[in-house]
Every structure is written in C-alpha cells, then in structure tokens.
Motif scaffolding. Structure first.
Motif, PDB file in Angstrom:
ATOM      1  N   LEU A 132       0.820  -1.219   0.000  1.00 43.90           N
ATOM      2  CA  LEU A 132       0.000   0.000   0.000  1.00 43.90           C
ATOM      3  C   LEU A 132       0.852   1.267   0.000  1.00 43.90           C
ATOM      4  O   LEU A 132       0.439   2.308  -0.520  1.00 43.90           O
ATOM      5  N   SER A 133       2.058   1.192   0.581  1.00 39.50           N
ATOM      6  CA  SER A 133       2.904   2.386   0.610  1.00 39.50           C
ATOM      7  C   SER A 133       3.303   2.819  -0.797  1.00 39.50           C
ATOM      8  O   SER A 133       3.378   4.013  -1.103  1.00 39.50           O
ATOM      9  N   GLU A 163      -5.590   4.426   6.346  1.00 36.30           N
ATOM     10  CA  GLU A 163      -4.481   4.985   7.132  1.00 36.30           C
ATOM     11  C   GLU A 163      -3.256   5.236   6.229  1.00 36.30           C
ATOM     12  O   GLU A 163      -2.629   6.289   6.287  1.00 36.30           O
ATOM     13  N   ILE A 164      -2.945   4.295   5.355  1.00 37.24           N
ATOM     14  CA  ILE A 164      -1.724   4.443   4.537  1.00 37.24           C
ATOM     15  C   ILE A 164      -1.968   5.397   3.359  1.00 37.24           C
ATOM     16  O   ILE A 164      -1.101   6.170   2.996  1.00 37.24           O
ATOM     17  N   LEU A 165      -3.161   5.356   2.771  1.00 34.32           N
ATOM     18  CA  LEU A 165      -3.420   6.232   1.615  1.00 34.32           C
ATOM     19  C   LEU A 165      -3.773   7.651   2.045  1.00 34.32           C
ATOM     20  O   LEU A 165      -3.714   8.581   1.243  1.00 34.32           O
ATOM     21  N   GLY A 166      -4.155   7.812   3.299  1.00 35.90           N
ATOM     22  CA  GLY A 166      -4.491   9.151   3.797  1.00 35.90           C
ATOM     23  C   GLY A 166      -5.764   9.700   3.169  1.00 35.90           C
ATOM     24  O   GLY A 166      -5.912  10.917   3.002  1.00 35.90           O
ATOM     25  N   LEU A 169      -8.566  15.147  -5.128  1.00 36.28           N
ATOM     26  CA  LEU A 169      -8.686  13.805  -4.551  1.00 36.28           C
ATOM     27  C   LEU A 169      -9.529  13.891  -3.291  1.00 36.28           C
ATOM     28  O   LEU A 169      -9.122  14.497  -2.307  1.00 36.28           O
ATOM     29  N   GLU A 170     -10.693  13.291  -3.319  1.00 32.04           N
ATOM     30  CA  GLU A 170     -11.564  13.317  -2.135  1.00 32.04           C
ATOM     31  C   GLU A 170     -11.742  11.950  -1.501  1.00 32.04           C
ATOM     32  O   GLU A 170     -11.862  11.830  -0.294  1.00 32.04           O
ATOM     33  N   ARG A 171     -11.806  10.916  -2.317  1.00 32.81           N
ATOM     34  CA  ARG A 171     -11.962   9.565  -1.767  1.00 32.81           C
ATOM     35  C   ARG A 171     -11.301   8.569  -2.710  1.00 32.81           C
ATOM     36  O   ARG A 171     -11.184   8.816  -3.912  1.00 32.81           O
ATOM     37  N   ALA A 172     -10.857   7.447  -2.117  1.00 35.16           N
ATOM     38  CA  ALA A 172     -10.259   6.382  -2.928  1.00 35.16           C
ATOM     39  C   ALA A 172     -11.292   5.275  -3.125  1.00 35.16           C
ATOM     40  O   ALA A 172     -12.027   4.923  -2.205  1.00 35.16           O
ATOM     41  N   LEU A 173     -11.350   4.762  -4.348  1.00 34.30           N
ATOM     42  CA  LEU A 173     -12.196   3.599  -4.666  1.00 34.30           C
ATOM     43  C   LEU A 173     -11.260   2.419  -4.881  1.00 34.30           C
ATOM     44  O   LEU A 173     -10.409   2.457  -5.779  1.00 34.30           O
ATOM     45  N   VAL A 217      -0.672   8.341  -4.809  1.00 32.10           N
ATOM     46  CA  VAL A 217      -1.684   9.327  -4.410  1.00 32.10           C
ATOM     47  C   VAL A 217      -1.006  10.687  -4.218  1.00 32.10           C
ATOM     48  O   VAL A 217      -1.501  11.731  -4.695  1.00 32.10           O
ATOM     49  N   GLU A 218       0.144  10.682  -3.557  1.00 34.81           N
ATOM     50  CA  GLU A 218       0.868  11.946  -3.329  1.00 34.81           C
ATOM     51  C   GLU A 218       1.285  12.598  -4.644  1.00 34.81           C
ATOM     52  O   GLU A 218       1.220  13.822  -4.803  1.00 34.81           O
TER      53      GLU A 218
END
Ligand SMILES: Nc1ncnc2c1ncn2[C@@H]1O[C@H](COP(=O)(O)OP(=O)(O)O)[C@@H](O)[C@H]1O
Ligand SMILES: O=C(CO)[C@@H](O)[C@H](O)COP(=O)(O)O
Length: 429
Positions: free
Chosen positions: A362-363, A400-403, A379-383, A369-370
């Motif tokens: 996931l990191s 937690e990891i994707l923030g 970016l508001e939500r991850a699917l 994402v960063e």
C-alpha cells in the motif's frame, strides 16, 4: 432487452461479462487463465478469450461487444497478419536501457510534452526500440503494431492470418495514450517517435472516438475498447474527486480529469481516458502478487494472510517490506529486488510479516496518491478495486496508509463491466 458483452483480457486471466442493458445486470460470465511470464504468445490470449466466452455460455444472443485489456504489450505483425514474436508485456523490464536511449535522444520533458509519458520499460515505444536493437530481422518484418486489446478485437471481428486486413485494426484513445507514440494534444500518432523507435514506419490501429464503432463478421456493433484502467474508470463510474486504486498484477492509482497532465519526472503518466477526457495515472509493478508471494511463503491462503496481518500492530513491530519483487516502474528501478528490514527476534513473527506485506504494497500506492496530489488532481476519496481489494486487511489498512477515505465497491470485474457499458453506448442502448 439487449445483451452486450464486455471483456477484460488482463495480465493473469480473461474475464467475460454479458450484461442486460435494460437492467444493467450481469446475466452470465466466464473466465479463463493466461500463462505466466512477461513474454507471451498472443495466441494464448485468443484461446483464453474463446474459452471464457464458452464459459459464459456463448455470444449468439449478444448485440454488441467491446474489449478492455492490459496495456502497452507489443504485438508485432507481419504483412500477412502473423504475430512475429511473443508479445513483450507491460511488466517486462528488458527494454529499460532502450527507454534511457529514447530519453537521451528526445529529452524527458519533450517526450512528456509530446506524448504524455516519459519512457520506462513498460511503454510500447521502448519495446519497439528493443526489437530494433536486439532482433533487427524481426524489426524489419514489422508491418503493423497493435496492443493486446486491439489485436483481440481484430481477431474476434474475424480477422487474422486467414483474413489479414491490417487496415481493419482499431484502438481507442486510452490504450493509444500508453504507447509513447501518440499525442494527447492532436489525437494523432507521433510518427517521428515511432520511426525513431522501430527504425521505420508501420501501420498503426485507427484510433476510434469513445462513441465510434466498427462491426464484427456477424454485423454486431463493436466498441473501441480501452486500456484496462480506463475501462475500470467507466465500470466503476469514477467522477472528479475520485482516485481509483486498483490492486491487480499492477498497482494503479488514477483519476479522471478534463485536463491533460504533463509530468516531466515521469511519475504520473498523462494517459487519455475512454470517455474523451484524460486519466493521470501512477503504476507500480508490485501489487496483488506481493500478497500472493508472502501468503505462499507463510503457507496460508489469502483469508488467513489477512487475519494474520490484522493481528499485528500498525507498523508491524518495525518490520518493513520493500516489495520490489519484479523490479519497479514507479519509482523507476527496473533491476531492484525486494527486501525485508527491521528484523529483530521480537519483530520477526508471521503476523508482522503479513502486515509488512500489506503495508509495503500500500505504501507504493500511497506514493502514487501523493504524486497525483502534487499535480493538483482533486482527490476526495479512494475507490479500491482489483483482486487485492478482496483482502479485508488491505481494505482496513488502506485508509491509514493512503491518507484518504476509502470506499470498496462490491467486488467485481470493473474493467469488463466498463467495456460492456461502452458496448451498450455504441449500441445506443
Ligand atoms: N482475497 C484476496 N486477497 C488478496 N489477493 C487476492 C485475493 N483474491 C485474489 N487475489 C489476487 O488478485 C490477483 C488477481 O487480480 P486481478 O485484478 O484479476 O489481476 P489482473 O487484472 O492483473 O489479472 C491475483 O494475484 C490474486 O492472487
Ligand atoms: O501497465 C499498466 C498500466 O500502465 C497496467 O495496469 C497494465 O495495464 C496491466 O494491468 P493488470 O493486468 O494488472 O490489471
């Protein structure tokens, strides 16, 4: 009621869904496996596609279809429509040196400006350069270059060595944008770059617009298809503000955008989407198979791996897995290998190793994402989609990891579903 078919010819398998356009429900489905390896005879995909269609009960009652597929693979055809050599896939890193040569010749910023990408081994353009430099005899026989979804579309429409009409090859903007010789600005191929890579010109598939179609031998409508990530964006119904995180063989992090992005660092590739817009994307080579490898090592199945990971504390007691099992594409480290660090007598437990695998995988995606955030992509939500999203540990650790808040659509074949939606559109259903 009209039935349409969507196909995902992905790295590990071929999946078929048959959808009723009236209800948008999947009425039948099928699948078949692909061989392992990063250099594959395209005939294996054709055989798998036919098995997957048979597994889905056939397509006599289908009125339109479209194919989504793994991107970038080089399918080189001779002037009689025969495949010249095994296709080099997106995860084949042998053309890493060719990528550097092309960057030296054109410049990274110029490449990004002209094509949306900076060459790395995954992109088709580097595979053509590798062919020119390492198999000149094969390169000299290339009459046409297709991508996996283009070639399968051609075959299923009734073309092939028995009926080798190369000018019937078609593709779409999304897959063309992953070649490294297509211009997001003009929508045309960059023939200068193609010739520089291959050492000569070749016929390339006609790029269809999102609502254009062709016909198969039975007169059914055939949509332009898509690269698998753009297909997934259609299937999951991604909107501005959504970042889709797909955990398949590749790990992909992408958003739909009305504007094209240009990243001269090459971290974010400026692909097109399958809807007339763009698809800024970050791709890693190490995703679901990181979990496969650690599950195998621990002698557990995916459910048990997930349970183990959730029994460990966040941070896995200091155990860190840098998961570059297949080299890496982002960051561009084609020769890297995986490493495990932070091992102490206390930290070296099965639970921590399982957690370190999930956190490490996931990191890599979180860095994606960063990178999108750095280009001001909203970016508001991850699917979360793809085979790896079926892991409960992945789903629970991801926010937690994707923030980002994470939503997990019902597990499904979103690429195939996106292709089916496209088929419904070209049918006007
Ligand atoms: N419950 C699960 N937990 C973690 N990984 C899984 C699970 N189920 C399947 N996978 C993995 O997902 C991968 C397949 O996902 P998929 O999205 O179909 O990949 P691809 O599109 O690259 O062929 C395989 O590596 C498989 O082992
Ligand atoms: O290289 C990319 C995108 O740039 C990959 O996403 C491939 O398109 C393969 O996808 P999967 O088979 O892992 O879904």
């Amino acid at each position: 009621m009209a039935l349409v078919m969507g196909i995902d010819s992905s790295t590990q398998s071929c999946k078929v869904v048959i959808v009723d356009t009236a209800s948008d429900e999947i009425v039948r489905s099928g699948r078949a496996s692909h061989p392992d390896g990063s250099s594959v005879d395209p005939e294996a995909w054709w055989t798998a596609l036919q098995s997957a269609i048979a597994d889905a009960g056939g397509i006599d009652d289908v009125e339109a279809w479209a194919i989504g597929g793994q991107q970038h693979g080089m399918v080189a055809l001779d002037d009689e429509g025969r495949v010249i050599r095994d296709a080099l896939l997106w995860n084949d890193t042998r053309s890493a040196g060719s990528a550097l040569d092309l960057i030296e010749e054109f410049g990274a910023a110029e490449f990004a400006r002209r094509t949306g990408v900076v060459p790395v081994a995954s992109f088709t353009v580097t595979k053509l350069r590798w062919l020119r430099d390492n198999e000149p005899e094969n390169a000299s026989r290339v009459a046409a270059v297709a991508l996996p979804h283009d070639w399968l579309t051609w075959r299923l429409r009734g073309f092939g060595p028995e009926n080798p009409a190369l000018d019937e090859l078609v593709t779409d903007r999304s897959d063309a944008s992953g070649t490294g010789y297509w211009s997001p600005d003009s929508g045309d191929y960059d023939r200068e770059i193609l010739s520089a890579a291959l050492g000569g010109d070749a016929l390339l598939p006609r790029v269809l617009g999102p609502l254009e179609s062709v016909a198969d031998a039975r007169g059914r409508r055939v949509g332009p298809g898509a690269g698998d990530n753009a297909g997934a964006a259609l299937g999951v119904g991604a909107h501005t503000g959504d970042v889709v995180v797909s955990i398949g063989t590749s790990g992909t992090v992408f958003a739909v955008s009305a504007e094209r992005t240009i990243d001269p660092s090459g971290t974010v590739a400026g692909f097109a989407d399958a809807d007339g817009g763009f698809l800024p994307i970050v791709v890693t080579l190490n995703a679901a198979r990181v979990l496969d490898a650690i599950a195998r090592l621990l002698g557990v199945d995916h459910g048990e791996l997930s349970d183990l990971a959730l029994q460990a504390e966040p941070g896995a007691g200091g155990l860190t897995l840098l998961p570059y099992f297949e080299g890496e594409r982002t960051p561009n480290l084609p020769d890297a290998t995986a490493s495990l660090s932070g091992m102490t007598l206390a930290s070296t437990t099965r639970e921590n190793l399982a957690r370190a695998a999930v956190e490490g995988m996931l990191s890599g995606l979180s860095a994606g994402v960063e990178a999108l955030r750095g280009l001001n992509v909203p970016l508001e939500r991850a699917l979360l989609i793809g085979g790896g999203a079926q892991s409960e540990a992945v789903r629970r650790i991801a926010p937690e990891i994707l923030g980002l808040p994470v939503e997990v659509p019902t597990p499904g074949e979103y690429v195939a579903l996106g292709a089916a939606r496209q088929a419904a559109r070209v049918l006007g259903a």
